[in-house]
Design a protein around this motif. Structure first.
Motif, PDB file in Angstrom:
ATOM      1  N   VAL A 188       0.929  -0.995   0.007  1.00 64.18           N
ATOM      2  CA  VAL A 188       0.353  -0.301  -0.536  1.00 64.18           C
ATOM      3  C   VAL A 188       0.713   1.034   0.547  1.00 64.18           C
ATOM      4  N   GLN A 189       1.039   2.869  -0.923  1.00 65.19           N
ATOM      5  CA  GLN A 189       1.704   3.074  -1.466  1.00 65.19           C
ATOM      6  C   GLN A 189       1.248   4.349  -0.191  1.00 65.19           C
ATOM      7  N   SER A 190       1.966   4.834   0.721  1.00 66.95           N
ATOM      8  CA  SER A 190       1.201   5.378   1.321  1.00 66.95           C
ATOM      9  C   SER A 190       1.090   7.162   0.707  1.00 66.95           C
ATOM     10  N   ARG A 191       1.142   7.978   1.274  1.00 63.53           N
ATOM     11  CA  ARG A 191       0.500   8.975   0.946  1.00 63.53           C
ATOM     12  C   ARG A 191       1.736  10.135  -0.003  1.00 63.53           C
ATOM     13  N   MET A 204       0.374   6.094 -14.703  1.00 66.83           N
ATOM     14  CA  MET A 204      -1.041   5.069 -15.067  1.00 66.83           C
ATOM     15  C   MET A 204      -0.849   4.652 -14.304  1.00 66.83           C
ATOM     16  N   ALA A 205      -2.252   4.844 -13.144  1.00 69.04           N
ATOM     17  CA  ALA A 205      -2.118   4.157 -11.716  1.00 69.04           C
ATOM     18  C   ALA A 205      -3.685   3.284 -12.162  1.00 69.04           C
ATOM     19  N   HIS A 222      -4.894   5.907  -0.955  1.00 66.25           N
ATOM     20  CA  HIS A 222      -4.761   7.486  -1.368  1.00 66.25           C
ATOM     21  C   HIS A 222      -4.488   7.620  -3.118  1.00 66.25           C
ATOM     22  N   SER A 223      -5.924   7.973  -3.057  1.00 69.37           N
ATOM     23  CA  SER A 223      -6.333   8.042  -4.690  1.00 69.37           C
ATOM     24  C   SER A 223      -5.369   8.946  -5.437  1.00 69.37           C
ATOM     25  N   PHE A 224      -4.833   8.739  -6.593  1.00 67.33           N
ATOM     26  CA  PHE A 224      -3.603   9.663  -7.005  1.00 67.33           C
ATOM     27  C   PHE A 224      -4.058  10.969  -7.656  1.00 67.33           C
ATOM     28  N   LYS A 225      -5.311  10.874  -8.184  1.00 67.34           N
ATOM     29  CA  LYS A 225      -5.729  11.910  -8.753  1.00 67.34           C
ATOM     30  C   LYS A 225      -5.570  12.439  -7.638  1.00 67.34           C
ATOM     31  N   LYS A 226      -6.197  12.122  -6.506  1.00 68.09           N
ATOM     32  CA  LYS A 226      -6.891  13.255  -5.031  1.00 68.09           C
ATOM     33  C   LYS A 226      -5.398  13.648  -4.654  1.00 68.09           C
TER      34      LYS A 226
END
Length: 253
Positions: A108-111, A129-130, A146-150
């Motif tokens: 899980v990638q952190s922010r 590309m996520a 955490h959404s990449f777009k957010k």
């Protein structure tokens, strides 16, 4: 997701023209895009609707060739299963090692990690590309999706205005895991207007997924809300599935 409707060529051209005019009116991006009509795969620009053009012409030619083909003596007759040639030979022997199906839970990638990836993509002019199909499958204490777009939007300019991003989601993975159904989406951010029009064309020339897949995709995109008749049941089933998956021992090593 609502069912996709086929976009006609004139509408696609109008979309591209309107997007280009809007970009010109605002002065455009501060620097060149990563993915442009010049850098994209040229085969995509050559794609046409399957109801006309060289695809249909070639299909008609193949149909005529098949009408004249003799399954016993024609070219390639020995290659298809059940042919007289294959029936006179011993069937090939295969060894299939057992491979238990499994999907690694991954990391899980952190922010902070996502912010670094976005900044790196900005510095190196990369297209992001996520793959976010497992966004609900987070079990470790202290971890969160955490959404990449957010994160991209919250970073603000210049990242939010210039980094090109495509985010993917599917009903075949994640907690719903409806592998027998097909449905998904890609959301693009900061894509070149002409490239976006080509993407819309590419989607429209394909057949839509079956209706059940579209219905499930709609439920994923717009799940029942508190107070609605199906909310409690939906929430209970979702929590039960995630609770079961979270209780598994994912350490296969």
């Amino acid at each position: 997701m609502r069912a996709l409707r086929a976009l006609r060529p004139r509408r696609l051209l109008a979309m591209a023209a309107a997007a280009a005019a809007a970009a010109a009116a605002t002065g455009g991006a501060r620097r060149g895009r990563v993915l442009t009509p010049e850098t994209m795969n040229p085969a995509i620009r050559r794609v046409e609707y399957a109801v006309r053009g060289p695809i249909v012409s070639r299909a008609l030619e193949i149909e005529q060739e098949l009408r004249k083909w003799d399954p016993k003596t024609g070219p390639g007759a020995q290659d298809w299963p059940g042919s007289p040639v294959q029936q006179r030979t011993d069937p090939p022997q295969f060894q299939c090692p057992p491979c238990p199906p499994r999907v690694s839970p991954g990391q899980v990638q952190s922010r902070e990690c996502i912010e670094e990836v976005i900044k790196f993509a900005y510095d190196e002019k990369l297209f992001l590309m996520a793959d976010e199909v497992y966004q609900d499958n987070v079990y470790a204490e202290g971890s969160a999706f955490h959404s990449f777009k957010k994160v991209l939007m919250e970073l603000g300019p210049p990242y939010s205005e210039e980094v090109e991003l495509a985010s993917f989601h599917s009903i075949s993975k994640g907690f719903m895991g409806e592998c027998g159904l097909r449905g998904g989406y890609v959301e693009v951010v900061n894509l070149h207007p002409e490239v976006k029009a080509q993407l819309a064309k590419l989607v429209s020339v394909r057949l839509c997924p079956p209706v059940p897949g579209q219905l499930v995709m709609d439920a994923v995109m717009d799940p029942p809300k508190p107070g609605e008749p199906s909310y409690e049941r939906f929430q209970a089933e979702k929590e039960a599935v995630l609770g079961t998956l979270g209780g598994w021992d994912w350490d296969w090593d």
